[in-house]
Design an enzyme around this catalytic site. Structure first.
Site, short mmCIF file in Angstrom:
data_model
loop_
_atom_site.label_atom_id
_atom_site.label_comp_id
_atom_site.label_asym_id
_atom_site.label_seq_id
_atom_site.Cartn_x
_atom_site.Cartn_y
_atom_site.Cartn_z
N HIS A 194 0.91 -1.09 0.03
CA HIS A 194 -0.02 0.00 -0.06
C HIS A 194 0.90 1.53 0.00
O HIS A 194 0.31 2.42 -0.16
CB HIS A 194 -0.96 0.00 1.24
N HIS A 239 -8.47 11.06 -0.07
CA HIS A 239 -7.75 9.77 -0.24
C HIS A 239 -6.49 9.90 0.52
O HIS A 239 -5.93 9.05 0.92
CB HIS A 239 -7.38 9.46 -1.62
#
Length: 751
Positions: free
Chosen positions: A422, A648
């Site tokens: 990630h 985000h």
């Protein structure tokens, strides 16, 4: 106690030994990776029976993961087992990529209700959700996916040209961006360096205005591969068929970009000379270029000398704005549909990071989860570095690496189920320096165009003198160099091991940030405090000052995992305690205020319901932790004109009682989840992490030599508004898997 010199020698010897072992095992890595990919994961995660991971053991791998799963929750069901989903799939459904921490229970309960069909977005009220083309964020969110329910190939199928053309017709810019596939967002504005210096423009010869295009081309926005109009030797543009070759700039008369790349690639009808506007624009440009050099120098110096992010001119070139942003060096991106965000001097576009005035790039590495290779390389081409060596470490990718000879792409396999690669990080090596960028954006268009993202841009680290290349040579007070090298070597990937050697050649003395990384594994002993929330705990405890536990922590995220039966289970009891710098787990855990968009926040966003494409929290997970609603706050960013630009970005901080200053500021790829931050096991002697994450921690001690950061445009400017806005009564968080009957700002329902 060892002296500093003895400790340094021991650390260097230990690192050299690890490197020697890594080289010996280089040939075994390929076989090891193949073995991992073919085996299934059966490792116990309970506190009583945890298997230590040995680097020489073969650890089974699950490459893709389910929504928001914690094995701990799944183990509570007797007779349940973790099943590997089939390795082949059909077309990836809407919203197939989701958070990496959904409970297995959530997946099992939703599988019979056709959850994947519910994830289909409809571009209009009339169209059927089941037949809707895959939208922009179909391969995104930043964290694991239901894609794991149907293991896709590494190169997902793109929407065909016919679908693109159909979606283009009669759509607004925002509707088109939010309803098309990942490959459809091919607007050329991602290659526009809107901050080109007048001195750069002066180098370019005067460019003649393009001919008038047909009316139908003025109305239709092309997103297919665009052809740039070549320049003649005299500097003017080729006229023949240029209006047919070049797509119309989607921003029309509102376009503020002046750089030659953009003017070459996109046609601007409003610049025609017919009504004199083009001549006026050309005259203004000429006047700007002919300004006295001394005046331009004074303006640049004024911006560069501005204190802590204060800017005298929002139109300064990006290198000057970066210099003026010191010591925080914290930026957000521009949202193209919200024009007000373009005025923020602390905002950027992708090409800004490739600006040649930051340095001549000779090699780079991109670490990320989602990678659209065409989008990435279009930006590299705009920066004229597409032929420079590039290493891409990724979790999911769209595109064919064979199309780009200078690019090496490596998929990162994970040793544990429900883990994700990630991290979002860039490393640029210049001819005489090196720079690190830690950020939150996937390398896909919509993440850069329509979502709020965060970027920390390091100073340029110069080469060490006299050819030194030691781990401890040129180290900063924050240990950034050593921690970054440790993080890269934790991959046990030869390409990143080579980059760790490159990094050792540079002087990080002027780095003021602490690197906070997460690496999958069971970390015990001295390694427990090197990763995840325990790394943040150690740094804040040592350097963050002393604050009372009554002051809450603010956690702002785009995804939430399974957190337990109450706040003390993990959110406050582990993560919250770490973000206060507490020495251990105790009953006086601080409150954690969570900023996560509500359903109304998404409905009123710049993309309508599609704004939730990066927010994969689901109702099944929330049903088991309804206590979290009391901690939740709306996304509000009126001060930075970003309330309608869904976040985000992931940030963590702690304010004083008057909310006028911060104890620290943490920007990271890690959402609120155990997989990302880790969870303590074995009476708190071991930290278990599933995912790769990367972040930076800013502490007043290293930036301003004070005990706190004042919150202001001249100091630390948060991406959201203070004071926070609690959820109104009856308002629920945004859930990606529930129907929404109320129309959004475009009149669309969901799905």
């Amino acid at each position: 106690m060892d002296s500093d010199e003895d400790l340094a020698r021991k650390l260097q010897a230990q690192f050299d030994e690890e490197e020697r072992l890594a080289r010996e095992q280089e040939n075994e890595d390929a076989i090891f990776a193949q073995t991992l990919a073919s085996q299934s994961h059966d490792m116990s995660e309970s506190d009583e029976d945890v298997v230590e991971v040995n680097r020489n053991e073969e650890v089974p791998v699950r490459e893709l993961v389910d929504l928001d799963s914690d094995v701990e929750d799944a183990e509570k069901e007797e007779g349940s087992s973790l099943q590997m989903i089939g390795s082949t799939s059909k077309t990836v459904p809407q919203h197939t990529i989701s958070d990496d921490e959904t409970d297995i229970e959530d997946i099992e309960t939703e599988s019979n209700s056709k959850a994947t069909e519910k994830l289909q977005y409809s571009p209009s009220k009339e169209s059927s959700p089941k037949k809707t083309p895959v939208p922009e964020h179909a391969l995104s969110d930043d964290e694991t996916d239901i894609e794991d329910l149907e293991l896709p190939s590494e190169v997902p199928k793109k929407i065909n040209k016919a679908e693109n053309d159909q979606a283009d017709s009669g759509s607004t810019v925002t509707e088109k961006q939010t309803s098309n596939s990942l490959t459809k967002m091919r607007s050329g504005h991602h290659i526009s360096d809107d901050d080109t210096d007048t001195e750069e423009l002066a180098v370019q010869a005067e460019v003649a205005q393009p001919p008038k295009t047909e009316k139908e081309n003025e109305k239709k926005l092309s997103v297919s591969g665009s052809q740039s109009t070549p320049l003649r030797k005299d500097g003017s543009m080729e006229q023949a068929n240029s209006s047919k070759k070049r797509p119309v700039c989607k921003f029309g008369a509102d376009c503020y970009r002046k750089n030659p790349w953009h003017l070459e690639e996109f046609y601007h009808p409003h610049l025609e000379d017919k009504d004199g506007a083009g001549a006026k624009r050309k005259s203004e440009s000429s006047n700007s270029i002919s300004e006295p050099a001394e005046k331009r120098r004074r303006e640049s110096d004024s911006g560069s000398s501005a204190r802590k992010g204060s800017f005298s001119n929002k139109n300064m070139p990006f290198p000057a704005r970066l210099a003026a942003s010191s010591p925080f060096n914290f930026f957000v991106n521009k949202s193209y549909s919200i024009k007000e965000t373009h005025e923020d001097p602390l905002s950027l576009v992708f090409p800004d990071l490739l600006n040649p005035k930051l340095g001549e790039i000779v090699e780079s590495v991109q670490l990320n989860f989602m990678v659209d290779l065409e989008f990435l390389m279009t930006n590299y081409k705009a920066g004229k570095i597409e032929s420079k060596p590039l290493l891409v470490m990724y979790g999911q990718m769209e595109g064919n690496p064979r199309d780009y000879p200078a690019v090496t792409c490596t998929k990162v396999n994970l040793p544990f189920q429900y883990g994700t690669h990630h991290t979002k990080m860039m490393i640029f090596e210049y001819t005489d320096s090196l720079r690190v960028v830690v950020h939150t954006a996937n390398l896909v268009p919509n993440d850069w165009y329509e979502k709020t993202q965060g970027y920390w841009i390091s100073p340029a680290f110069p080469l060490l003198e006299e050819g030194k290349a030691g781990l401890l040579d040129g180290e900063s007070p924050t240990r950034f160099k050593r921690d970054l090298v440790d993080y890269l070597t934790s991959y046990k990937a030869p390409d990143l091991t080579r980059w760790s050697h490159i990094i050792k050649k540079y002087d990080f003395t002027n780095c003021n940030a602490v690197f906070v990384g997460s690496s999958p594994g069971y970390h015990a002993g001295e390694h427990k405090d090197k990763w995840g929330h325990m790394k943040a705990r150690r740094a804040i405890r040592q350097h963050g000052g002393s604050w009372t536990s009554s002051v809450p922590v603010i956690a702002q995220c785009s995804s939430i995992g399974s957190l337990g039966k109450d706040a003390k289970s993990w959110l406050s009891g582990e993560l919250g305690m770490s973000l206060t710098g507490a020495p251990g787990v105790c009953a006086s855990a601080p409150k954690v205020n969570v900023i996560y968009p509500s359903e109304d926040d998404v409905r009123n966003s710049s993309e309508g319901w599609m704004g939730g494409s990066c927010l994969p929290y689901n109702s099944g997970t929330h049903a088991k932790q309804t206590w979290l609603t009391e901690c939740m706050h709306c996304w509000r960013s009126d001060r930075r004109k970003r309330t309608r630009v869904m976040p985000h970005i992931k940030t963590y901080t702690r304010l004083n009682k008057s909310q006028s200053a911060a104890q620290f500021f943490l920007l990271t790829s890690a959402n609120i989840s155990k997989a990302a931050w880790g969870t303590l096991q074995k009476q708190n002697t071991q930290l278990f992490i599933r995912s790769y994450e990367a972040g930076i921690l800013l502490l007043p001690k290293f930036l301003t030599d004070t005990s706190e950061f004042p919150l202001s445009a001249k100091d630390l400017l948060l991406p959201y508004d203070i004071p926070l806005t609690p959820y109104p009564s009856g308002v629920s968080p945004w859930f990606m898997n529930t129907d929404k009957s109320q129309p959004d700002i475009f009149g669309r329902t969901y799905p």
